[in-house]
Structure formats: structure tokens, C-alpha cells
Design a protein around this motif. Structure first.
Motif, mmCIF file in Angstrom:
data_model
loop_
_atom_site.group_PDB
_atom_site.id
_atom_site.type_symbol
_atom_site.label_atom_id
_atom_site.label_comp_id
_atom_site.label_asym_id
_atom_site.label_seq_id
_atom_site.Cartn_x
_atom_site.Cartn_y
_atom_site.Cartn_z
ATOM 1 N N GLN A 111 0.596 1.142 -11.140
ATOM 2 C CA GLN A 111 -0.170 1.117 -9.899
ATOM 3 C C GLN A 111 -0.595 -0.309 -9.542
ATOM 4 O O GLN A 111 -0.568 -0.697 -8.373
ATOM 5 N N LEU A 112 -0.965 -1.098 -10.551
ATOM 6 C CA LEU A 112 -1.329 -2.494 -10.312
ATOM 7 C C LEU A 112 -0.129 -3.276 -9.774
ATOM 8 O O LEU A 112 -0.262 -4.032 -8.806
ATOM 9 N N THR A 137 1.734 6.274 -7.176
ATOM 10 C CA THR A 137 0.633 7.130 -7.622
ATOM 11 C C THR A 137 1.040 8.589 -7.535
ATOM 12 O O THR A 137 0.848 9.358 -8.480
ATOM 13 N N GLU A 140 2.245 1.566 -3.540
ATOM 14 C CA GLU A 140 1.192 2.047 -4.435
ATOM 15 C C GLU A 140 0.974 3.548 -4.267
ATOM 16 O O GLU A 140 0.879 4.293 -5.247
ATOM 17 N N HIS A 170 0.349 -2.296 -6.227
ATOM 18 C CA HIS A 170 -0.730 -2.851 -5.400
ATOM 19 C C HIS A 170 -0.505 -4.342 -5.120
ATOM 20 O O HIS A 170 -0.740 -4.815 -4.010
ATOM 21 N N LYS A 171 -0.044 -5.058 -6.136
ATOM 22 C CA LYS A 171 0.188 -6.504 -6.007
ATOM 23 C C LYS A 171 1.592 -6.826 -5.481
ATOM 24 O O LYS A 171 1.960 -7.992 -5.391
ATOM 25 N N ASN A 172 2.347 -5.784 -5.149
ATOM 26 C CA ASN A 172 3.720 -5.919 -4.656
ATOM 27 C C ASN A 172 4.600 -6.669 -5.655
ATOM 28 O O ASN A 172 5.380 -7.550 -5.299
ATOM 29 N N SER A 213 0.825 -1.207 0.000
ATOM 30 C CA SER A 213 0.000 0.000 0.000
ATOM 31 C C SER A 213 0.863 1.263 0.000
ATOM 32 O O SER A 213 0.513 2.264 -0.637
#
Length: 106
Positions: free
Chosen positions: A80-81, A63, A59, A84-86, A56
Motif C-alpha cells: 500500500q505504501l 488495497t 493504492e 501511495h508513493k507511486n 491514489s
């Protein structure tokens, strides 16, 4: 360069999406430019690979950093994906996999 199956799946998904939207060249160019930044700045590279930094936080940082850069929407959403998915740690592998797809004419 060899890359993981995971990197290949991400690369193929982005390759197909950007090809469908006629943005493949732009997205690929942006990814290569970002790869230069991500690999040449040791602080950024360490941040991206660090298991101590929460997904998080990665991300949010990505962003913020990419907010006003003028990237194609697909490129920005993809980064960003990954955050988010590390999965930022395999970014270079993904770019290499996209290069291979491009070279093969897929």
C-alpha cells in the motif's frame, strides 16, 4: 541484478522491520509470490508501471486486491505504501534488493 538506490532503501527498511518483528521469512516469501503475479500478468504489470494511472487509484486497487489474501500486515502495508508513493514500478527491484540483503546475511 542491479537495482536503484531507491529500491535498496525500500528493501532495507522492510528487511529491518520484518526482521525486528520476526516475520522476515514470511514477508520475503509473500513478496516473491506477489512478484510472480505482478510480472506474469501483463495487465497488472502495465497497471503498476503506468504513469497515466494516479497513485491514489493504484493504492485503492491494491488495497482491494490484497484485502482477503491473508498477507502479513507488514507485507500488505508495504504494498500500500508503494502504491501511495507511486513506486510499484520498482517492485521487482525491491524484491531483488531484499534477496541480496538476505544472501549477505544482513
Amino acid at each position: 541484478m542491479r537495482f536503484s538506490g531507491l529500491a535498496e532503501r525500500y528493501a532495507r527498511a522492510l528487511f529491518e522491520l520484518s526482521d525486528d518483528q520476526k516475520q522476515k521469512d514470511r514477508v520475503f516469501s509473500e513478496l516473491r509470490a506477489l512478484e510472480d503475479v505482478f510480472t506474469n500478468d501483463s495487465g497488472v504489470a502495465e497497471f503498476m508501471r503506468s504513469p497515466l494511472v494516479k497513485a491514489s487509484d493504484k493504492e485503492a486497487a491494491m488495497t482491494q486486491a490484497l484485502n482477503d489474501v491473508g498477507l502479513a500486515p507488514d507485507t500488505k502495508a508495504f504494498i500500500q505504501l508503494l502504491a501511495h508513493k507511486n513506486r510499484l514500478g520498482i517492485f521487482s527491484e525491491i524484491v531483488s534488493a531484499m534477496q541480496t540483503l538476505s544472501d549477505l546475511g544482513h
